[in-house]
Design a protein around this motif. Structure first.
Motif, PDB file in Angstrom:
ATOM      1  N   UNK A   6     -45.737 -33.913  48.689  1.00  0.00           N
ATOM      2  CA  UNK A   6     -46.328 -32.734  48.062  1.00  0.00           C
ATOM      3  C   UNK A   6     -45.810 -31.477  48.742  1.00  0.00           C
ATOM      4  N   UNK A   7     -45.689 -30.410  47.966  1.00  0.00           N
ATOM      5  CA  UNK A   7     -45.447 -29.074  48.506  1.00  0.00           C
ATOM      6  C   UNK A   7     -46.805 -28.410  48.670  1.00  0.00           C
ATOM      7  N   UNK A   8     -47.034 -27.782  49.806  1.00  0.00           N
ATOM      8  CA  UNK A   8     -48.247 -26.990  50.018  1.00  0.00           C
ATOM      9  C   UNK A   8     -47.815 -25.686  50.662  1.00  0.00           C
ATOM     10  N   UNK A   9     -48.254 -24.572  50.107  1.00  0.00           N
ATOM     11  CA  UNK A   9     -47.884 -23.247  50.599  1.00  0.00           C
ATOM     12  C   UNK A   9     -48.552 -23.007  51.959  1.00  0.00           C
ATOM     13  N   UNK A  30     -52.940 -41.805  55.220  1.00  0.00           N
ATOM     14  CA  UNK A  30     -52.123 -41.512  56.385  1.00  0.00           C
ATOM     15  C   UNK A  30     -51.165 -40.431  55.933  1.00  0.00           C
ATOM     16  N   UNK A  31     -50.961 -39.417  56.758  1.00  0.00           N
ATOM     17  CA  UNK A  31     -50.137 -38.296  56.302  1.00  0.00           C
ATOM     18  C   UNK A  31     -49.346 -37.684  57.447  1.00  0.00           C
ATOM     19  N   UNK A  32     -48.270 -37.035  57.059  1.00  0.00           N
ATOM     20  CA  UNK A  32     -47.434 -36.265  57.981  1.00  0.00           C
ATOM     21  C   UNK A  32     -47.263 -34.885  57.376  1.00  0.00           C
ATOM     22  N   UNK A  33     -47.432 -33.865  58.200  1.00  0.00           N
ATOM     23  CA  UNK A  33     -47.279 -32.481  57.744  1.00  0.00           C
ATOM     24  C   UNK A  33     -45.983 -31.919  58.319  1.00  0.00           C
ATOM     25  N   UNK A  34     -45.130 -31.415  57.446  1.00  0.00           N
ATOM     26  CA  UNK A  34     -43.874 -30.760  57.825  1.00  0.00           C
ATOM     27  C   UNK A  34     -44.067 -29.270  57.556  1.00  0.00           C
ATOM     28  N   UNK A  35     -44.631 -28.566  58.528  1.00  0.00           N
ATOM     29  CA  UNK A  35     -44.979 -27.152  58.351  1.00  0.00           C
ATOM     30  C   UNK A  35     -43.780 -26.264  58.024  1.00  0.00           C
ATOM     31  N   UNK A  36     -42.647 -26.380  58.742  1.00  0.00           N
ATOM     32  CA  UNK A  36     -41.507 -25.501  58.431  1.00  0.00           C
ATOM     33  C   UNK A  36     -40.999 -25.636  56.994  1.00  0.00           C
ATOM     34  N   UNK A  37     -41.076 -26.850  56.438  1.00  0.00           N
ATOM     35  CA  UNK A  37     -40.592 -27.074  55.074  1.00  0.00           C
ATOM     36  C   UNK A  37     -41.716 -27.096  54.043  1.00  0.00           C
ATOM     37  N   UNK A  38     -42.947 -26.832  54.497  1.00  0.00           N
ATOM     38  CA  UNK A  38     -44.125 -26.776  53.635  1.00  0.00           C
ATOM     39  C   UNK A  38     -44.302 -28.048  52.803  1.00  0.00           C
ATOM     40  N   UNK A  51     -55.151 -36.793  45.118  1.00  0.00           N
ATOM     41  CA  UNK A  51     -54.516 -36.187  46.290  1.00  0.00           C
ATOM     42  C   UNK A  51     -54.201 -34.715  46.047  1.00  0.00           C
ATOM     43  N   UNK A  52     -53.658 -34.401  44.875  1.00  0.00           N
ATOM     44  CA  UNK A  52     -53.309 -33.012  44.563  1.00  0.00           C
ATOM     45  C   UNK A  52     -54.556 -32.135  44.510  1.00  0.00           C
ATOM     46  N   UNK A  53     -55.613 -32.621  43.872  1.00  0.00           N
ATOM     47  CA  UNK A  53     -56.861 -31.851  43.807  1.00  0.00           C
ATOM     48  C   UNK A  53     -57.455 -31.647  45.192  1.00  0.00           C
ATOM     49  N   UNK A  54     -57.312 -32.647  46.056  1.00  0.00           N
ATOM     50  CA  UNK A  54     -57.797 -32.520  47.431  1.00  0.00           C
ATOM     51  C   UNK A  54     -57.011 -31.456  48.181  1.00  0.00           C
ATOM     52  N   UNK A  55     -55.689 -31.466  48.040  1.00  0.00           N
ATOM     53  CA  UNK A  55     -54.864 -30.449  48.703  1.00  0.00           C
ATOM     54  C   UNK A  55     -55.187 -29.048  48.196  1.00  0.00           C
ATOM     55  N   UNK A  56     -55.497 -28.920  46.917  1.00  0.00           N
ATOM     56  CA  UNK A  56     -55.822 -27.607  46.345  1.00  0.00           C
ATOM     57  C   UNK A  56     -57.147 -27.056  46.861  1.00  0.00           C
ATOM     58  N   UNK A  57     -57.984 -27.915  47.425  1.00  0.00           N
ATOM     59  CA  UNK A  57     -59.252 -27.457  48.005  1.00  0.00           C
ATOM     60  C   UNK A  57     -59.024 -26.542  49.203  1.00  0.00           C
ATOM     61  N   UNK A  58     -57.813 -26.540  49.751  1.00  0.00           N
ATOM     62  CA  UNK A  58     -57.490 -25.646  50.866  1.00  0.00           C
ATOM     63  C   UNK A  58     -57.355 -24.197  50.393  1.00  0.00           C
ATOM     64  N   UNK A  59     -57.238 -24.003  49.081  1.00  0.00           N
ATOM     65  CA  UNK A  59     -57.027 -22.655  48.538  1.00  0.00           C
ATOM     66  C   UNK A  59     -55.555 -22.279  48.484  1.00  0.00           C
ATOM     67  N   UNK A  60     -54.703 -23.200  48.884  1.00  0.00           N
ATOM     68  CA  UNK A  60     -53.249 -22.959  48.878  1.00  0.00           C
ATOM     69  C   UNK A  60     -52.638 -23.545  47.613  1.00  0.00           C
TER      70      UNK A  60
END
Length: 68
Positions: A6-9, A30-38, A51-60
């Motif tokens: 997923x892309x997350x801003x 289980x997840x890995x976050x690649x902050x520099x590449x978002x 998963x997408x709806x969960x990520x959108x709960x961040x407001x990003x």
């Protein structure tokens, strides 16, 4: 488990902490976050929509990039 990308801003560590928080609350991931590449790579039996709806709960902005 299927692995999804997923892309997350995310611009800084606070953003990645928000992503970690919502995914940990969802459970069963289980997840890995690649902050520099978002990018967030997630191993989970949850549906892509969940998963997408969960990520959108961040407001990003978030979008699905496909299977990894």
């Amino acid at each position: 488990m299927p692995k999804h990308e997923f892309f997350v801003d995310m611009s800084r560590e606070g953003c990645s902490n928000a992503v970690s928080c919502v995914l940990n609350k969802l459970g069963g991931v289980q997840f890995e976050i690649d902050l520099p590449n978002e990018k967030v790579n997630i191993d989970s039996e949850h549906s892509v929509d969940t998963l997408l709806n969960t990520l959108k709960k961040t407001g990003k902005d978030a979008s699905y990039h496909g299977d990894k």
